[in-house]
Design an enzyme around this catalytic site. Structure first.
Site, PDB file in Angstrom:
ATOM      1  N   SER A 163       0.499  -1.140  -0.517  1.00  0.00           N
ATOM      2  CA  SER A 163      -0.210   0.001   0.558  1.00  0.00           C
ATOM      3  C   SER A 163       0.793   1.461  -0.061  1.00  0.00           C
ATOM      4  CB  SER A 163      -1.013   0.302   1.787  1.00  0.00           C
ATOM      5  OG  SER A 163      -1.976   0.742   1.022  1.00  0.00           O
ATOM      6  N   ASP A 191      -8.457  -4.931  -6.179  1.00  0.00           N
ATOM      7  CA  ASP A 191      -7.995  -4.618  -4.982  1.00  0.00           C
ATOM      8  C   ASP A 191      -8.790  -2.762  -5.296  1.00  0.00           C
ATOM      9  OD1 ASP A 191      -7.347  -2.657  -3.030  1.00  0.00           O
ATOM     10  OD2 ASP A 191      -4.770  -2.444  -3.328  1.00  0.00           O
ATOM     11  N   HIS A 251      -6.799  -5.913  -1.658  1.00  0.00           N
ATOM     12  CA  HIS A 251      -6.042  -4.601  -1.209  1.00  0.00           C
ATOM     13  C   HIS A 251      -5.243  -5.636  -0.869  1.00  0.00           C
ATOM     14  CE1 HIS A 251      -3.610  -1.279  -0.764  1.00  0.00           C
ATOM     15  NE2 HIS A 251      -4.285  -1.551   0.652  1.00  0.00           N
TER      16      HIS A 251
END
Length: 377
Positions: free
Chosen positions: A233, A320, A352
């Protein structure tokens, strides 16, 4: 607003939790904060006695009360550390005895696990920065080992913590140290430290990570020629920015569901993020402000691919909702167009981050192979 009575405050850390007694007319039992490790501050007589007994019974470990009955006669306790996943005990307030209930992972032996050591250093502009380094036994014996730099996600309000970390333990089992820096904008260190990172994503927040690497090198733990950067991320974004900003510092990088283009990242916000768009502008960059928009472009790795010189492995979940697959597609397509080889793992049943065991196993096999190749370990 007026402070009626200050019960507890800490100069350096935010209070992370507090607990009130159901039995004793909601008397405040304890407050807790997270410094280098979690700290419980008992306030009621009940918890002062229990805390003293827990410290005596489990020295050097983190001990937390998970729950207890309304009569406060039976308590559920968890004990954990950097080398213990977690062990549950029952505490009997009458007999003052702890009894073992359940060990989460008895097949892992404490003596086989690596030490996660809290570190503190000064940033280049004078901030006190905290973090952790997980050291394999070779590093403790004086050998300079390869290092994996692992910036956390978020980035705002998130922090790395002391405790059992399966990923850093995996890396340590292969001989790698892992560095985790709670750079400015991380949570738990007060409002000023959080706000010091506003408008500094990809800039001073990256400086803090680099300063942490320099600190680790200065301590003699790591081989400065064998350093990788890896994260998910925002950590994936930091991986790309690390390869752009300091191309000679890292030997390779792994970008896992990371942002490559702040412009398209903002445009792809899922519906549940849109109410926070104004807040994100305040924390990241306001693209309606020409000056900030120019900075956002400078710190968007997809516009700086000519600076990426070291091997890169990109990992993405096709579904995601937070960091759209377009973020990874852009950086891979742009680099491949320049003739730069980029291994790219996409899983079409993930979002994600990978959550299916078979995908996680494949990811870590590939990642460890990538590190072994490029860190020559």
């Amino acid at each position: 607003n007026q402070i009626v009575r200050e019960v507890f405050a800490h100069d350096d850390y935010d209070v992370s939790s507090l607990h009130l007694s159901r039995k004793r007319n909601y008397e405040l039992d304890y407050v807790a904060y997270e410094g280098d490790k979690s700290v419980l501050v008992p306030l009621s007589a009940t918890f002062k006695d229990l805390h003293e007994r827990m410290q005596k019974e489990f020295p050097g470990k983190e001990v937390a009360v998970v729950d207890y009955d309304d009569n406060e006669t039976t308590f559920l306790i968890i004990v954990h550390s950097d080398r213990i996943v977690g062990t549950y005990y029952q505490y009997d307030a009458g007999t003052k005895k702890f009894s073992l209930l359940y060990d989460l992972m008895p097949q892992l032996h404490e003596e086989d696990m690596a030490e996660m050591r809290p570190i503190t250093f000064r940033s280049r502009d004078g901030l006190t920065i905290h973090g952790y380094i997980t050291l394999p036994k070779a590093a403790l014996n004086g050998e300079k080992v390869p290092l994996i730099v692992n910036p956390h996600g978020g980035p705002q309000g998130i922090r790395d913590s002391w405790g059992f970390n399966p990923e850093t333990q995996l890396f340590a089992s292969r001989g790698y140290a892992t560095l985790q820096v709670n750079f400015r904008i991380s949570g738990g260190y007060g409002k000023e430290f959080l706000r010091a990172g506003f408008k500094q994503i990809g800039r001073k927040a990256m400086d803090d990570v680099e300063d942490g690497v320099r600190y680790a090198i200065s301590q003699g733990w790591v081989d400065s020629d064998r350093i990788a950067i890896y994260g998910a991320s925002h950590g994936g974004y930091a991986t790309l920015m690390g390869l752009v900003k300091t191309p000679d510092l890292y030997a390779c990088g792994v970008d896992y569901v990371g942002v490559s283009n702040i412009y398209t990242f903002f445009d792809s916000f899922p519906e549940y993020w849109k109410p926070y768009k104004e807040l994100v502008k305040e924390i990241w960059y306001d693209l309606d402000n020409p000056e900030e928009a120019a900075i956002a472009k400078e710190v968007s790795p997809v516009f700086q691919i000519d600076k990426i010189k070291k091997p890169l492995f990109v990992v993405q979940g096709a579904n995601d909702p937070r960091v759209n697959i377009n973020e990874s597609d852009q950086i891979v397509t742009a680099l491949r167009a320049r003739g730069f080889e980029v291994p790219y793992m996409v899983k079409y049943n993930e979002g994600h981050g990978f959550h299916r065991e078979e995908n996680s196993m494949e990811l870590y096999r590939a990642m460890l192979g990538f590190f072994a190749k490029h860190l020559k370990h």
